[in-house]
Design a protein around this motif. Structure first.
Motif, PDB file in Angstrom:
ATOM      1  N   GLU A 159      -6.533 -12.757  -8.867  1.00 19.87           N
ATOM      2  CA  GLU A 159      -5.021 -12.023  -9.208  1.00 19.87           C
ATOM      3  C   GLU A 159      -3.788 -12.811  -8.693  1.00 19.87           C
ATOM      4  O   GLU A 159      -4.377 -13.456  -7.348  1.00 19.87           O
ATOM      5  CB  GLU A 159      -4.898 -10.837  -9.233  1.00 19.87           C
ATOM      6  CG  GLU A 159      -5.355 -10.037  -7.441  1.00 19.87           C
ATOM      7  CD  GLU A 159      -5.640  -8.371  -7.312  1.00 19.87           C
ATOM      8  OE1 GLU A 159      -6.278  -8.313  -8.167  1.00 19.87           O
ATOM      9  OE2 GLU A 159      -5.315  -8.539  -6.454  1.00 19.87           O
ATOM     10  N   ILE A 160      -2.735 -12.591  -8.693  1.00 17.77           N
ATOM     11  CA  ILE A 160      -1.488 -13.102  -8.087  1.00 17.77           C
ATOM     12  C   ILE A 160      -0.775 -11.763  -7.782  1.00 17.77           C
ATOM     13  O   ILE A 160      -0.838 -10.423  -7.789  1.00 17.77           O
ATOM     14  CB  ILE A 160      -0.473 -13.211  -9.018  1.00 17.77           C
ATOM     15  CG1 ILE A 160      -0.708 -14.653  -9.948  1.00 17.77           C
ATOM     16  CG2 ILE A 160       1.228 -13.816  -8.532  1.00 17.77           C
ATOM     17  CD1 ILE A 160       0.108 -15.032 -10.905  1.00 17.77           C
ATOM     18  N   ARG A 161      -0.705 -11.700  -6.150  1.00 18.38           N
ATOM     19  CA  ARG A 161      -0.121 -10.911  -5.319  1.00 18.38           C
ATOM     20  C   ARG A 161       1.599 -10.886  -4.413  1.00 18.38           C
ATOM     21  O   ARG A 161       2.281 -11.822  -4.870  1.00 18.38           O
ATOM     22  CB  ARG A 161      -0.650 -10.100  -3.967  1.00 18.38           C
ATOM     23  CG  ARG A 161      -1.874  -9.671  -4.627  1.00 18.38           C
ATOM     24  CD  ARG A 161      -2.737  -9.138  -3.689  1.00 18.38           C
ATOM     25  NE  ARG A 161      -4.547  -8.848  -3.756  1.00 18.38           N
ATOM     26  CZ  ARG A 161      -5.570  -8.574  -3.247  1.00 18.38           C
ATOM     27  NH1 ARG A 161      -5.008  -9.126  -1.675  1.00 18.38           N
ATOM     28  NH2 ARG A 161      -6.846  -8.589  -2.828  1.00 18.38           N
ATOM     29  N   GLN A 162       1.683  -9.939  -4.419  1.00 19.16           N
ATOM     30  CA  GLN A 162       3.489  -9.658  -3.872  1.00 19.16           C
ATOM     31  C   GLN A 162       3.660  -8.844  -2.606  1.00 19.16           C
ATOM     32  O   GLN A 162       3.276  -8.255  -2.672  1.00 19.16           O
ATOM     33  CB  GLN A 162       4.660  -9.816  -4.604  1.00 19.16           C
ATOM     34  CG  GLN A 162       4.936 -10.914  -6.133  1.00 19.16           C
ATOM     35  CD  GLN A 162       7.019 -10.318  -6.318  1.00 19.16           C
ATOM     36  OE1 GLN A 162       6.296  -9.334  -7.067  1.00 19.16           O
ATOM     37  NE2 GLN A 162       7.597 -10.948  -6.149  1.00 19.16           N
ATOM     38  N   ASP A 163       4.276  -9.365  -1.616  1.00 19.56           N
ATOM     39  CA  ASP A 163       4.340  -8.228  -0.513  1.00 19.56           C
ATOM     40  C   ASP A 163       5.256  -6.792  -1.056  1.00 19.56           C
ATOM     41  O   ASP A 163       6.937  -7.818  -2.002  1.00 19.56           O
ATOM     42  CB  ASP A 163       4.849  -8.970   0.385  1.00 19.56           C
ATOM     43  CG  ASP A 163       3.519  -9.682   1.576  1.00 19.56           C
ATOM     44  OD1 ASP A 163       2.670  -9.739   1.510  1.00 19.56           O
ATOM     45  OD2 ASP A 163       4.306 -10.399   2.137  1.00 19.56           O
TER      46      ASP A 163
END
Length: 458
Positions: A159-163
């Motif tokens: 998956e792709i995440r962000q802060d």
């Protein structure tokens, strides 16, 4: 204060088509990655070519952050590649946010955040690769992330995440104190805000404190009245310049005055720790000298016992706009904060560490004008904290992304700048309390904290 959390924002699309992106350039700084990414893009219908520097395409991927070599040089190379791109080009900077060796981890996201602040309208994205697999798998993740809006992303396996910032945190409930007396090693711990945190830890845990610093312990002359103001101290020294051994020239007087104040502050820190019932020792040391530090720490461990807690507070600034930052400015900032931590950890028995605290900066989270190098170094610290917390499940690992303190690196000019932007300064007492609360008592999975006002949208 708020936790900094990594949240899922997208999954990889196996049916991605990149034909609509037109010609894509890939810099050849890391040739193996560049070729694998080119092939992955073309497998999804895109058109890519490898170049030595951004040239004329609408989109360019930078592999400078994936190269081997010294971290300061790697980040400086990435900045130069970004600067070389045409202002209308979309640029995506790549790096690794986790790796077996800490020296292979990057902090490109902090650099990109600062760059976008200095040059609004720049189309600049960072893709930081977590849990790196082989080159082909990494290339596939990158290719399937090219349609994301301009921002900063972490590419995990599935998956792709962000802060994102979490809700405000209350002080966690206190736990029972350790049954054995801790041994704390604190870089930059003799002076400044790190010293305040050391004193607060001494009040909470007792034990032994080894304070590492660059300053020497210059003794205060018997004939000189105590003074804490630099200007007043320089004046007093000038009036006594006829004394034997006393500096005569203004530049020498200023240097001696600063050394006296530094020594007095270190002595005050030691006294405060001892007043709390703990043992304190200051050691002048170069944390960039691996052999010397290893020998010094080996001697200290024999005297006071194995180090059980590490606080890495060392750091310096070398500010400048992105167009002016040279390699030396990156080396200056990365030396204590990045290389220093690597060397300290290599000199310790990590099995004995129950606590690790890293002094990061809100600049890594929000970016800051004139501090692309500093933001990158602190983004590296944040990535390292996540990796250490994962690999050391029995150790409390915390990274504190500090906003500006009242004191520390914030001089009067910086204080006025933050005030004008509506950003409050963290008081030393409150900052030290927050630090000890979270390091000693917060849940293991809360690793990164942003302390102070949010200033990303200022």
């Amino acid at each position: 204060m708020r936790a900094l959390n990594s949240v899922r924002i997208a999954s990889y699309d196996g049916t991605t088509s990149l034909e609509h992106l037109g010609e894509i350039e890939i810099t050849n700084a890391a040739p193996d990655y560049a070729e694998a990414i080119r092939q992955a893009i073309e497998a999804f219908g895109g058109n890519a070519r490898i170049v030595s520097a951004p040239h004329s395409a609408g989109l360019c991927l930078l592999t400078e952050g994936l190269t081997e070599g010294l971290l300061a040089n790697r980040h400086h190379m990435a900045l130069q590649a970004i600067l070389s791109a045409d202002g209308n080009m979309r640029v995506i900077a790549l790096d690794c946010a986790s790796a077996p060796a800490l020296s292979d981890i990057g902090g490109i996201s902090g650099l990109c955040r600062s760059f976008r602040i200095e040059r609004p309208g720049t189309r600049l994205t960072s893709l930081s690769i977590y849990a790196p697999a082989d080159v082909d798998e990494t290339a596939s993740r990158v290719a399937r992330s090219l349609d994301l809006p301009d921002s900063d992303y972490m590419l995990h396996t599935d998956e792709i995440r962000q802060d994102v910032l979490g809700d405000g945190l209350l002080p966690p409930p206190a736990h029972e104190g350790a049954s054995t007396s801790p041994v704390w090693l604190i870089s930059g711990g003799g002076r400044g805000v790190t010293a305040n945190c050391a004193v607060e830890l001494a009040n909470r845990t007792g034990g032994s404190f080894i304070l590492l610093g660059r300053s020497d312990m210059t003794e205060w002359p018997d004939w000189l009245e105590p003074e804490t103001d630099l200007k007043a101290l320089r004046s007093a020294l000038a009036k006594n310049s006829t004394r034997p051994g006393t500096p005569k020239k203004p530049v020498e007087i200023d240097r001696f005055a600063r050394k006296l104040l530094a020594g007095a502050e270190i002595a005050s820190t030691i006294k405060s720790i001892e007043t709390a019932g703990a043992y304190a020792r200051y050691v002048q040391a170069d944390i960039g000298d691996r052999a010397s530090l290893r020998s010094t720490l080996a001697t200290l461990v024999k005297e006071v016992g194995a180090v059980t807690g590490l606080v890495h507070g060392a750091g310096v600034l070398s500010d400048g706009l992105v167009s002016t930052l040279d390699l030396q400015s990156f080396e200056t900032v990365f030396a204590p904060k990045v290389m220093g931590l690597e060397i300290i950890l290599s000199c310790l028995d990590k099995r004995s560490l129950s606590h690790i605290a890293l002094f990061s900066s809100a600049s890594a989270v929000f970016g800051n004008e004139g501090q692309a190098n500093y933001a990158a170094a602190n983004a590296w610290l944040n990535n390292v904290a996540i990796q250490l917390a994962t690999s050391m499940p029995d150790t409390q690992v915390k990274s504190f992304c500090w906003g500006p303190w009242h004191g520390g690196m914030v001089d009067d000019a910086l204080a006025r700048m933050f005030t004008e932007r509506g950003i409050g300064l963290i008081t030393r007492q409150e900052g030290a309390r927050i630090f000890a609360d979270q390091l000693l008592n917060s849940p293991h999975d809360q690793v990164r904290f942003v302390v102070g006002d949010e200033w990303g949208d200022q």
